[in-house]
Design a protein around this motif. Structure first.
Motif, PDB file in Angstrom:
ATOM      1  N   PRO A 198      42.390  47.789  33.668  1.00  0.00           N
ATOM      2  CA  PRO A 198      41.901  48.130  35.009  1.00  0.00           C
ATOM      3  C   PRO A 198      40.501  47.597  35.277  1.00  0.00           C
ATOM      4  O   PRO A 198      40.112  47.413  36.431  1.00  0.00           O
ATOM      5  N   GLU A 199      39.755  47.330  34.206  1.00  0.00           N
ATOM      6  CA  GLU A 199      38.405  46.798  34.390  1.00  0.00           C
ATOM      7  C   GLU A 199      38.424  45.388  35.004  1.00  0.00           C
ATOM      8  O   GLU A 199      37.427  44.934  35.574  1.00  0.00           O
ATOM      9  N   ASP A 200      39.561  44.712  34.890  1.00  0.00           N
ATOM     10  CA  ASP A 200      39.704  43.370  35.481  1.00  0.00           C
ATOM     11  C   ASP A 200      40.155  43.422  36.940  1.00  0.00           C
ATOM     12  O   ASP A 200      40.305  42.368  37.571  1.00  0.00           O
ATOM     13  N   LEU A 201      40.378  44.615  37.459  1.00  0.00           N
ATOM     14  CA  LEU A 201      40.983  44.737  38.789  1.00  0.00           C
ATOM     15  C   LEU A 201      40.106  45.479  39.790  1.00  0.00           C
ATOM     16  O   LEU A 201      40.567  45.765  40.895  1.00  0.00           O
ATOM     17  N   THR A 202      38.874  45.783  39.425  1.00  0.00           N
ATOM     18  CA  THR A 202      38.047  46.601  40.317  1.00  0.00           C
ATOM     19  C   THR A 202      37.815  45.945  41.672  1.00  0.00           C
ATOM     20  O   THR A 202      37.637  46.632  42.674  1.00  0.00           O
TER      21      THR A 202
END
Length: 230
Positions: A140-144
């Motif tokens: 999820p850190e790649d999708l903020t």
């Protein structure tokens, strides 16, 4: 009368991977002659839309590609006018990071749509499809700063600042029309943002049932409804 009519392509004006029916094109031409501006807003890149619209022979079509990321006016190549919707450096970096993660795991099992902005992998098999979903769920850190639309045959991944709503709103501002002058016609989850922007939303089939102002089983019925306006 709604001055700007914005249509999704796949599943709306034509079945996925197939051409539009001749009667569909004839009705689009009738709408254009009655003074409506016809625009396509699709997850596909504009060069793909351009090839289709050349065959339809509309007078002044406008294309919004990659779910609102790019704009092309007319079907000439090179385009008379071509624009890329601006987006931030963080989103650009996340798109590159995500592509590397996907490539490291599944590069041999997918094809990327050649885009200007969005990342659109088309898996060749179900294992790849679910594998990409796992990557998305695990990082999820790649999708903020990114939005993800899981389609029937691909993933559309793009900056959150870009959507069909933003694309249609930008086009409306260029044309000098307000939301009350806009009708949006589509069939999928990525069409819902432009439904929220437009004065009139029309859903085709069951994919957006209950989420549009009007719903029809076929595009022919929807076009007949729009023709009744004028």
């Amino acid at each position: 009368m709604h001055k700007l009519l914005v249509f999704d392509l796949d599943g709306t004006l034509a079945p996925i991977g197939k051409g539009a029916l001749p009667e569909t094109v004839d009705k689009l031409k009738k709408l254009e002659r009655k003074g409506h501006q016809i625009a396509l807003c699709s997850g596909k890149p504009t060069y793909y839309l351009c090839g289709i619209l050349r065959q339809w022979e509309l007078n002044s079509p406008i294309m919004i590609g990659e779910n609102g990321g790019v704009f092309q006016f007319g079907v000439d190549l090179p385009p008379k006018r071509f624009e890329i919707f601006p987006y931030g450096e963080v989103a650009e970096k996340q798109l590159k990071t995500l592509r590397k993660r996907i490539d490291d795991a599944w590069k041999a099992s997918l094809w990327y749509q050649p885009n200007e902005v969005a990342l659109t992998p088309f898996p060749y098999n179900e294992a790849c499809f679910e594998g990409i979903q796992t990557i998305l769920d695990s990082h999820p850190e790649d999708l903020t700063e990114l939005a993800v639309y899981r389609q029937i045959d691909c993933f559309d991944i793009l900056p959150k600042t870009i959507s069909k709503a933003e694309g249609v709103a930008y086009l409306a501002s260029l044309l000098g029309v307000s939301p009350v002058d806009v009708a949006a016609i589509g069939d999928g989850v990525n069409d819902l943002p432009m439904f929220e922007y437009a004065d009139l939303s029309i859903g085709i089939g069951n994919g957006v049932a209950g989420k549009a102002d009007l719903s029809f089983d076929t595009i022919g019925e929807a076009l007949d409804r729009l023709l009744e306006e004028t």
